[in-house]
Design a protein around this motif. Sequence first.
Motif, PDB file in Angstrom:
ATOM      1  N   LYS A   1      47.019  40.759  51.618  1.00 59.66           N
ATOM      2  CA  LYS A   1      47.746  40.977  52.940  1.00 59.66           C
ATOM      3  C   LYS A   1      48.736  39.960  53.172  1.00 59.66           C
ATOM      4  CE  LYS A   1      45.400  41.614  56.628  1.00 59.66           C
ATOM      5  NZ  LYS A   1      44.415  41.500  58.001  1.00 59.66           N
ATOM      6  N   ASP A   2      48.635  38.698  52.423  1.00 64.21           N
ATOM      7  CA  ASP A   2      49.772  37.800  52.512  1.00 64.21           C
ATOM      8  C   ASP A   2      50.728  38.406  51.731  1.00 64.21           C
ATOM      9  OD1 ASP A   2      48.391  35.958  53.272  1.00 64.21           O
ATOM     10  OD2 ASP A   2      47.962  34.817  51.560  1.00 64.21           O
ATOM     11  N   GLU A   3      50.585  39.405  50.613  1.00 66.17           N
ATOM     12  CA  GLU A   3      51.736  40.146  49.988  1.00 66.17           C
ATOM     13  C   GLU A   3      52.248  41.534  50.609  1.00 66.17           C
ATOM     14  OE1 GLU A   3      50.072  40.104  45.924  1.00 66.17           O
ATOM     15  OE2 GLU A   3      50.007  37.791  45.724  1.00 66.17           O
ATOM     16  N   GLN A   4      51.276  41.759  51.526  1.00 66.78           N
ATOM     17  CA  GLN A   4      51.502  43.154  52.119  1.00 66.78           C
ATOM     18  C   GLN A   4      51.463  44.172  51.106  1.00 66.78           C
ATOM     19  OE1 GLN A   4      55.247  42.646  54.346  1.00 66.78           O
ATOM     20  NE2 GLN A   4      54.124  41.572  56.126  1.00 66.78           N
ATOM     21  N   THR A   5      50.414  44.245  50.363  1.00 65.48           N
ATOM     22  CA  THR A   5      50.444  45.450  49.235  1.00 65.48           C
ATOM     23  C   THR A   5      49.136  46.280  49.567  1.00 65.48           C
ATOM     24  OG1 THR A   5      49.159  43.824  48.110  1.00 65.48           O
ATOM     25  CG2 THR A   5      51.383  43.917  47.616  1.00 65.48           C
ATOM     26  N   ALA A   6      48.088  45.702  50.067  1.00 64.33           N
ATOM     27  CA  ALA A   6      46.798  46.634  50.462  1.00 64.33           C
ATOM     28  C   ALA A   6      46.110  46.011  51.696  1.00 64.33           C
ATOM     29  CB  ALA A   6      45.943  46.631  49.338  1.00 64.33           C
TER      30      ALA A   6
ATOM     31  N   VAL B   1      42.962  37.311  41.634  1.00 59.90           N
ATOM     32  CA  VAL B   1      42.648  35.788  42.286  1.00 59.90           C
ATOM     33  C   VAL B   1      43.265  34.757  41.179  1.00 59.90           C
ATOM     34  CG1 VAL B   1      41.112  33.977  43.111  1.00 59.90           C
ATOM     35  CG2 VAL B   1      41.122  36.473  44.001  1.00 59.90           C
ATOM     36  N   LEU B   2      42.562  34.947  40.009  1.00 60.55           N
ATOM     37  CA  LEU B   2      43.138  34.093  38.983  1.00 60.55           C
ATOM     38  C   LEU B   2      44.442  33.886  38.561  1.00 60.55           C
ATOM     39  CD1 LEU B   2      39.905  34.516  36.336  1.00 60.55           C
ATOM     40  CD2 LEU B   2      40.367  32.418  37.444  1.00 60.55           C
ATOM     41  N   THR B   3      44.872  35.107  38.368  1.00 64.56           N
ATOM     42  CA  THR B   3      46.424  35.145  38.131  1.00 64.56           C
ATOM     43  C   THR B   3      47.496  34.700  39.163  1.00 64.56           C
ATOM     44  OG1 THR B   3      46.764  37.466  38.674  1.00 64.56           O
ATOM     45  CG2 THR B   3      46.226  37.001  36.447  1.00 64.56           C
ATOM     46  N   HIS B   4      46.787  34.961  40.644  1.00 62.24           N
ATOM     47  CA  HIS B   4      47.308  34.546  41.726  1.00 62.24           C
ATOM     48  C   HIS B   4      47.669  32.972  41.897  1.00 62.24           C
ATOM     49  CE1 HIS B   4      48.884  35.126  45.790  1.00 62.24           C
ATOM     50  NE2 HIS B   4      48.231  33.674  46.236  1.00 62.24           N
ATOM     51  N   ASN B   5      46.590  32.486  41.287  1.00 62.24           N
ATOM     52  CA  ASN B   5      46.384  30.883  41.202  1.00 62.24           C
ATOM     53  C   ASN B   5      47.058  30.479  39.938  1.00 62.24           C
ATOM     54  OD1 ASN B   5      45.049  29.763  43.977  1.00 62.24           O
ATOM     55  ND2 ASN B   5      44.128  31.595  43.402  1.00 62.24           N
TER      56      ASN B   5
ATOM     57  N   GLN C   1      36.099  38.876  46.150  1.00 60.70           N
ATOM     58  CA  GLN C   1      36.726  40.197  46.811  1.00 60.70           C
ATOM     59  C   GLN C   1      37.663  39.669  48.130  1.00 60.70           C
ATOM     60  OE1 GLN C   1      33.391  42.956  47.040  1.00 60.70           O
ATOM     61  NE2 GLN C   1      35.153  44.199  46.112  1.00 60.70           N
ATOM     62  N   LEU C   2      37.055  38.990  49.083  1.00 60.59           N
ATOM     63  CA  LEU C   2      37.483  38.610  50.243  1.00 60.59           C
ATOM     64  C   LEU C   2      38.900  37.664  50.153  1.00 60.59           C
ATOM     65  CD1 LEU C   2      34.109  37.674  51.984  1.00 60.59           C
ATOM     66  CD2 LEU C   2      35.933  39.580  52.514  1.00 60.59           C
ATOM     67  N   LEU C   3      38.803  36.883  48.922  1.00 59.47           N
ATOM     68  CA  LEU C   3      39.946  35.853  48.884  1.00 59.47           C
ATOM     69  C   LEU C   3      40.933  36.852  48.341  1.00 59.47           C
ATOM     70  CD1 LEU C   3      40.983  33.012  48.828  1.00 59.47           C
ATOM     71  CD2 LEU C   3      39.911  32.536  46.551  1.00 59.47           C
ATOM     72  N   ASP C   4      40.566  37.832  47.272  1.00 56.62           N
ATOM     73  CA  ASP C   4      41.674  38.872  46.820  1.00 56.62           C
ATOM     74  C   ASP C   4      42.404  39.794  48.145  1.00 56.62           C
ATOM     75  OD1 ASP C   4      43.402  40.222  45.194  1.00 56.62           O
ATOM     76  OD2 ASP C   4      41.752  41.681  45.076  1.00 56.62           O
TER      77      ASP C   4
ATOM     78  N   GLU D   1      45.281  28.472  46.167  1.00 61.09           N
ATOM     79  CA  GLU D   1      45.973  28.525  47.281  1.00 61.09           C
ATOM     80  C   GLU D   1      44.957  29.169  48.464  1.00 61.09           C
ATOM     81  OE1 GLU D   1      49.461  31.421  48.680  1.00 61.09           O
ATOM     82  OE2 GLU D   1      49.452  30.991  46.691  1.00 61.09           O
ATOM     83  N   LYS D   2      45.375  28.589  49.676  1.00 66.06           N
ATOM     84  CA  LYS D   2      44.601  28.978  50.766  1.00 66.06           C
ATOM     85  C   LYS D   2      45.597  29.981  51.488  1.00 66.06           C
ATOM     86  CE  LYS D   2      42.320  24.578  52.146  1.00 66.06           C
ATOM     87  NZ  LYS D   2      42.365  23.381  53.036  1.00 66.06           N
ATOM     88  N   PRO D   3      44.824  31.181  51.538  1.00 65.49           N
ATOM     89  CA  PRO D   3      45.717  32.235  52.132  1.00 65.49           C
ATOM     90  C   PRO D   3      46.297  32.085  53.552  1.00 65.49           C
ATOM     91  CG  PRO D   3      43.343  32.906  52.033  1.00 65.49           C
ATOM     92  CD  PRO D   3      43.340  31.701  51.436  1.00 65.49           C
ATOM     93  N   ARG D   4      47.248  32.635  53.680  1.00 63.90           N
ATOM     94  CA  ARG D   4      48.069  32.735  54.975  1.00 63.90           C
ATOM     95  C   ARG D   4      47.052  33.845  56.116  1.00 63.90           C
ATOM     96  NH1 ARG D   4      51.680  32.994  51.366  1.00 63.90           N
ATOM     97  NH2 ARG D   4      52.608  34.786  52.290  1.00 63.90           N
TER      98      ARG D   4
END
Length: 459
Positions: free
Chosen positions: A440-445, A226-230, A432-435, A321-324
């Motif tokens: 899911k945004d990135e379609q990885t897990a 989450v930190l690196t994503h932001n 965890q929920l934000l992660d 960033e607010k997830p989509r």
Amino acid sequence: MAEQEKTAPCSSAGISNYFNADHPDEDKWADCVHCGMCLEACPTYLETGQEQHSPRGRVHLIKSVAEGKIQLNEQFADPVFQCLDCRACTTACPADVDVGGLIEEARGQVRQAMPLKGWKGAMSSFFLKGLFPYQERMHTVSGLLKFYQKSGLQKAVRTTGVLKVMPDHLAAMESIMPELKVSVQKKYKDVDVIPAKGVPKARVSMLTGCIMDVMFGDINQSTINVLTHNDNEVTIPKKQTCCGALHVHAGDRETGRKLAKQNIEAFENSEKVVVNAAGCGCALKEYPELFKDDPQWKSRAEDFAEKVEDISKYLYDTGYEKPRSSLNKKITYHDACHLAHGQGVRHEPRQMLKDIPGVEYTELSNADTCCGSAGIYNITNPEMAEAVLDRKMENVPEDVEMISMGNPGCMLQMAMGVQKYGRKSEIVHTVQLLDWAYQKDEQTAPLDKVNAVTGEGEG
């Protein structure tokens, strides 16, 4: 005790029954007028109805020792150590009396007068002095636990009835043990800086914790994600150690100071220290209290404490960033005591949850009441811890699919509550929920492949 030098922190007659060093501070109790506003906020008072197990009763006892009216003995020690140190009383107090600080100082005095002996002393020394402060030893324990889980031993223990010979509270803890993941300390041991995914906007350092990194390595990884994503670069200082919260709660303030010094030095060059465990974050912010009689280290501790931030508050204050992607879950939120009462962080994690599409958020009644974990209180005081947990579970909506929170001890305790009451709710950390939404945004897990603590007893 007579052979040890004592001073009177508050008595002009010089009759204090405290030892001269690190005694409870008169300034902390001076504003208490015994108004009783704290009573309904105190879990132990609500269970016992006894004045000595109320905040104002404990403050009176602590003051009475300073005035030489009572001794540092078992009658004093019992109410002091029965306290959950949840800080709800300070939130309720019109004068902001720091009962938690007084309790911790009083426990330090008790342990000077009455050191633990026998098997209790041996166990305390083993865990608090011989295990938690040493990362390599914690990693060894982690390896043994992983072998226990994956070798078939855990399944055998659970199916053969071995757990029935264990004390009930320890058997319950084993039954909700999460599947252990990779320690981020080990995973990133050769990495100086974990890069931001975009253009870096800040560099933060992360406290990995001792229990968190062993039991909940996946939460530590989610925190990094989450930190690196932001767009934050993340460093994990190699010389960091246990925060010392459990030691201070247990009255071992000397070891607490030793660990505090190590962490202050480890994070000396950090601009921000991000923490994902409420108890650890509160302990780090209170390091100056441990050095009240040492001006040099107190100044360094104050500088350090200013850097410390819970992950939810840091993200909220710096923008995230607010997830989509939608999680489509019914979720409620439990306030960890040392996050809500200790650090004043309440709104930020709730907003994070509400910003995830598809989350149907339900407010938990009395969300900031203690769950009974309180560090290792659920081990040292299992009956009271269970009673407090029962009261907590009465307020959890039956239809929620997830209960979110920001502290590992709470996660384990609430998982035991979910199991005891036959609920199906997953226990999750807010980050965890934000992660998971970002993933899911990135379609990885997909969400259903991510590990979470459950109360169903299958680990």
